[in-house]
Design a protein around this motif. Structure first.
Motif, PDB file in Angstrom:
ATOM      1  N   ASP A   1     -13.771   7.229  -5.229  1.00 33.57           N
ATOM      2  CA  ASP A   1     -14.696   8.192  -4.849  1.00 33.57           C
ATOM      3  C   ASP A   1     -15.918   8.064  -5.725  1.00 33.57           C
ATOM      4  O   ASP A   1     -15.631   7.477  -6.583  1.00 33.57           O
ATOM      5  N   ARG A   2     -17.031   8.323  -4.989  1.00 33.94           N
ATOM      6  CA  ARG A   2     -18.290   8.223  -5.695  1.00 33.94           C
ATOM      7  C   ARG A   2     -18.918   6.754  -5.902  1.00 33.94           C
ATOM      8  O   ARG A   2     -20.027   6.153  -5.451  1.00 33.94           O
ATOM      9  N   THR A   3     -18.100   6.089  -6.736  1.00 31.00           N
ATOM     10  CA  THR A   3     -18.689   4.863  -7.069  1.00 31.00           C
ATOM     11  C   THR A   3     -18.356   3.625  -5.857  1.00 31.00           C
ATOM     12  O   THR A   3     -19.045   2.620  -6.096  1.00 31.00           O
ATOM     13  N   TRP A   4     -17.179   4.086  -5.140  1.00 34.30           N
ATOM     14  CA  TRP A   4     -16.909   3.147  -4.145  1.00 34.30           C
ATOM     15  C   TRP A   4     -16.396   1.490  -4.847  1.00 34.30           C
ATOM     16  O   TRP A   4     -16.181   0.687  -4.023  1.00 34.30           O
ATOM     17  N   LYS A   5     -16.079   1.611  -5.977  1.00 38.19           N
ATOM     18  CA  LYS A   5     -15.345   0.756  -6.473  1.00 38.19           C
ATOM     19  C   LYS A   5     -13.952   0.244  -6.059  1.00 38.19           C
ATOM     20  O   LYS A   5     -13.184   1.189  -6.025  1.00 38.19           O
ATOM     21  N   ILE A   6     -13.729  -0.945  -5.841  1.00 39.71           N
ATOM     22  CA  ILE A   6     -12.271  -1.192  -4.991  1.00 39.71           C
ATOM     23  C   ILE A   6     -11.215  -1.250  -6.458  1.00 39.71           C
ATOM     24  O   ILE A   6     -11.512  -1.767  -7.207  1.00 39.71           O
ATOM     25  N   CYS A   7     -10.194  -0.447  -5.798  1.00 38.30           N
ATOM     26  CA  CYS A   7      -9.059  -0.350  -6.932  1.00 38.30           C
ATOM     27  C   CYS A   7      -7.834  -0.826  -6.200  1.00 38.30           C
ATOM     28  O   CYS A   7      -6.777  -0.864  -7.045  1.00 38.30           O
ATOM     29  N   ALA A   8      -7.862  -1.285  -5.053  1.00 36.18           N
ATOM     30  CA  ALA A   8      -6.722  -1.965  -4.446  1.00 36.18           C
ATOM     31  C   ALA A   8      -7.139  -2.815  -3.262  1.00 36.18           C
ATOM     32  O   ALA A   8      -7.953  -2.244  -2.458  1.00 36.18           O
ATOM     33  N   ASN A   9      -6.772  -4.129  -3.225  1.00 34.52           N
ATOM     34  CA  ASN A   9      -7.237  -5.173  -2.191  1.00 34.52           C
ATOM     35  C   ASN A   9      -6.163  -5.787  -2.291  1.00 34.52           C
ATOM     36  O   ASN A   9      -6.049  -6.984  -2.937  1.00 34.52           O
ATOM     37  N   HIS A  10      -5.107  -5.986  -1.298  1.00 29.45           N
ATOM     38  CA  HIS A  10      -4.062  -7.084  -1.220  1.00 29.45           C
ATOM     39  C   HIS A  10      -3.351  -7.062   0.194  1.00 29.45           C
ATOM     40  O   HIS A  10      -3.656  -6.038   1.043  1.00 29.45           O
ATOM     41  N   TYR A  11      -3.165  -8.479   0.642  1.00 31.01           N
ATOM     42  CA  TYR A  11      -2.519  -8.579   1.665  1.00 31.01           C
ATOM     43  C   TYR A  11      -0.940  -7.861   1.747  1.00 31.01           C
ATOM     44  O   TYR A  11      -0.301  -8.116   0.853  1.00 31.01           O
ATOM     45  N   ILE A  12      -0.794  -7.677   3.080  1.00 25.76           N
ATOM     46  CA  ILE A  12       0.493  -6.914   3.341  1.00 25.76           C
ATOM     47  C   ILE A  12       1.627  -8.223   3.854  1.00 25.76           C
ATOM     48  O   ILE A  12       1.084  -8.911   4.567  1.00 25.76           O
ATOM     49  N   THR A  13       2.648  -8.451   3.327  1.00 27.46           N
ATOM     50  CA  THR A  13       3.765  -9.464   3.865  1.00 27.46           C
ATOM     51  C   THR A  13       4.918  -8.865   4.481  1.00 27.46           C
ATOM     52  O   THR A  13       5.359  -7.630   3.942  1.00 27.46           O
ATOM     53  N   PRO A  14       5.369  -9.456   5.410  1.00 27.08           N
ATOM     54  CA  PRO A  14       6.606  -8.968   5.626  1.00 27.08           C
ATOM     55  C   PRO A  14       7.809  -8.502   4.681  1.00 27.08           C
ATOM     56  O   PRO A  14       8.843  -7.540   5.078  1.00 27.08           O
ATOM     57  N   VAL A  15       7.735  -9.366   3.538  1.00 27.76           N
ATOM     58  CA  VAL A  15       9.023  -8.990   2.600  1.00 27.76           C
ATOM     59  C   VAL A  15       8.820  -7.812   1.776  1.00 27.76           C
ATOM     60  O   VAL A  15       9.464  -7.313   0.921  1.00 27.76           O
ATOM     61  N   MET A  16       7.523  -7.248   1.712  1.00 28.74           N
ATOM     62  CA  MET A  16       7.340  -5.987   1.144  1.00 28.74           C
ATOM     63  C   MET A  16       7.900  -4.943   1.250  1.00 28.74           C
ATOM     64  O   MET A  16       8.282  -4.635   2.561  1.00 28.74           O
ATOM     65  N   GLU A  17       8.138  -3.833   0.499  1.00 31.72           N
ATOM     66  CA  GLU A  17       9.043  -2.905   0.863  1.00 31.72           C
ATOM     67  C   GLU A  17       8.428  -1.555  -0.044  1.00 31.72           C
ATOM     68  O   GLU A  17       8.344  -1.373  -1.244  1.00 31.72           O
ATOM     69  N   LEU A  18       8.112  -0.402   0.674  1.00 31.84           N
ATOM     70  CA  LEU A  18       7.814   0.866   0.011  1.00 31.84           C
ATOM     71  C   LEU A  18       9.021   1.402  -0.346  1.00 31.84           C
ATOM     72  O   LEU A  18      10.033   1.720   0.398  1.00 31.84           O
ATOM     73  N   LYS A  19       8.988   1.958  -1.763  1.00 35.71           N
ATOM     74  CA  LYS A  19      10.212   2.649  -2.157  1.00 35.71           C
ATOM     75  C   LYS A  19       9.728   4.112  -2.776  1.00 35.71           C
ATOM     76  O   LYS A  19       8.744   4.234  -3.055  1.00 35.71           O
ATOM     77  N   PRO A  20      10.373   5.174  -2.608  1.00 37.60           N
ATOM     78  CA  PRO A  20      10.132   6.647  -3.056  1.00 37.60           C
ATOM     79  C   PRO A  20       9.892   6.384  -4.536  1.00 37.60           C
ATOM     80  O   PRO A  20      10.633   5.797  -5.188  1.00 37.60           O
ATOM     81  N   ASN A  21       8.891   6.981  -5.200  1.00 40.42           N
ATOM     82  CA  ASN A  21       8.668   6.940  -6.438  1.00 40.42           C
ATOM     83  C   ASN A  21       9.155   8.500  -6.907  1.00 40.42           C
ATOM     84  O   ASN A  21       8.702   9.402  -6.783  1.00 40.42           O
ATOM     85  N   CYS A  22      10.339   8.361  -7.926  1.00 45.09           N
ATOM     86  CA  CYS A  22      11.051   9.197  -8.523  1.00 45.09           C
ATOM     87  C   CYS A  22      11.508  10.530  -7.622  1.00 45.09           C
ATOM     88  O   CYS A  22      11.540  11.557  -7.585  1.00 45.09           O
ATOM     89  N   ASP A  23      12.118   9.734  -6.405  1.00 49.38           N
ATOM     90  CA  ASP A  23      12.702  10.479  -5.286  1.00 49.38           C
ATOM     91  C   ASP A  23      11.901  11.537  -4.694  1.00 49.38           C
ATOM     92  O   ASP A  23      12.026  12.545  -4.261  1.00 49.38           O
ATOM     93  N   SER A  24      10.301  11.257  -4.901  1.00 53.81           N
ATOM     94  CA  SER A  24       9.296  12.111  -4.170  1.00 53.81           C
ATOM     95  C   SER A  24       9.166  11.915  -2.764  1.00 53.81           C
ATOM     96  O   SER A  24       9.082  10.640  -2.360  1.00 53.81           O
ATOM     97  N   ASP A  25       9.027  12.813  -1.771  1.00 49.15           N
ATOM     98  CA  ASP A  25       8.569  12.691  -0.504  1.00 49.15           C
ATOM     99  C   ASP A  25       7.019  12.607  -0.227  1.00 49.15           C
ATOM    100  O   ASP A  25       6.564  12.315   0.699  1.00 49.15           O
ATOM    101  N   ARG A  26       6.350  12.472  -1.192  1.00 49.84           N
ATOM    102  CA  ARG A  26       4.789  12.272  -1.136  1.00 49.84           C
ATOM    103  C   ARG A  26       4.314  11.104  -1.981  1.00 49.84           C
ATOM    104  O   ARG A  26       2.932  10.711  -2.010  1.00 49.84           O
TER     105      ARG A  26
END
Length: 226
Positions: free
Chosen positions: A95-120
């Motif tokens: 926010d405000r500065t518009w500085k990039i903090c994440a910029n990476h390609y998605i690959t088929p082998v990547m997997e999203l996992k819950p962080n500390c069993d959180s649903d958010r």
């Protein structure tokens, strides 16, 4: 009416006239220098937004002991898909500065996992993130304001992976590969033909030389032909 009342009334009328004059007066000044319109390109013009949500991003810092999660920034996280180049990436700006903090390609082998069993919140590993211009592996975590937003992000992430897999397996890609193989074979055949033509040409020249030598008659001092 006394003189004092008349003076007060005159002052009031004068004040009202001045205020009305200021309200009606709207001066326009012609600019001295005309600046051309500048178009700012975000480098996202050819990409399609699959999702765009507000979130907070973290990165796992292994340079300190003990290792710990560090705040990467708060802002809008996107999943962008480039159909022509068959790429998908995660992009997030602070926010405000518009500085990039994440910029990476998605690959088929990547997997999203819950962080500390959180649903958010989700956690995933990135082989090369370009947020700091120099690509480096990162372990990232993102937290959303609600479980609904977290699910939308996961659905878009998996949709991007499905699109990548689908476009990779298109028949047109296989046809392109076959055409490349055929071009390689044709080039090889052309090289063989050139080599054969060269050998035939050399053989022909050699035969002509031999024939010329046979036609030559060498006469020695005794008048004999050798």
């Amino acid at each position: 009416m006394t003189d004092t009342s008349v003076e007060i009334q005159n002052n009031k009328d004068h004040k009202d006239d001045v205020e009305n004059e200021h309200e009606e007066h709207d001066p326009y000044f012609e600019p001295i220098i005309h600046l051309p319109e500048v178009h700012i390109y975000s480098m996202e013009e050819d990409e399609e937004d699959l999702v765009k949500l507000r979130a907070k991003l973290y990165r796992y810092d292994t340079t300190e002991d003990p290792h710990q999660w560090k705040d990467r920034g708060t802002g809008e996280i996107k999943i962008l898909c480039h159909l022509k180049q068959n790429t998908a990436r995660v992009l997030m700006r602070r926010d405000r500065t518009w500085k990039i903090c994440a910029n990476h390609y998605i690959t088929p082998v990547m997997e999203l996992k819950p962080n500390c069993d959180s649903d958010r919140a989700w956690i995933w590993s990135v082989p090369a993130d370009f947020a700091d211009e120099t690509p480096k592996p990162e372990l990232l975590a993102v937290r959303f304001a609600s479980a609904e937003n977290a699910k939308l992000f996961k659905d878009a992430f998996e949709e991007a992976q499905r699109i990548l897999e689908q476009n990779r397996n298109l028949p047109g890609d296989q046809g392109t590969s076959d055409e490349s193989d055929n071009e390689v074979v044709e080039e090889s055949d052309k090289e063989d033909e050139k080599e054969n033509e060269k050998e035939n040409s050399e053989s022909k020249v050699e035969s002509e030389v031999i024939d010329k030598l046979r036609e030559l008659q060498v006469v020695d001092a005794g008048g004999k032909t050798g």
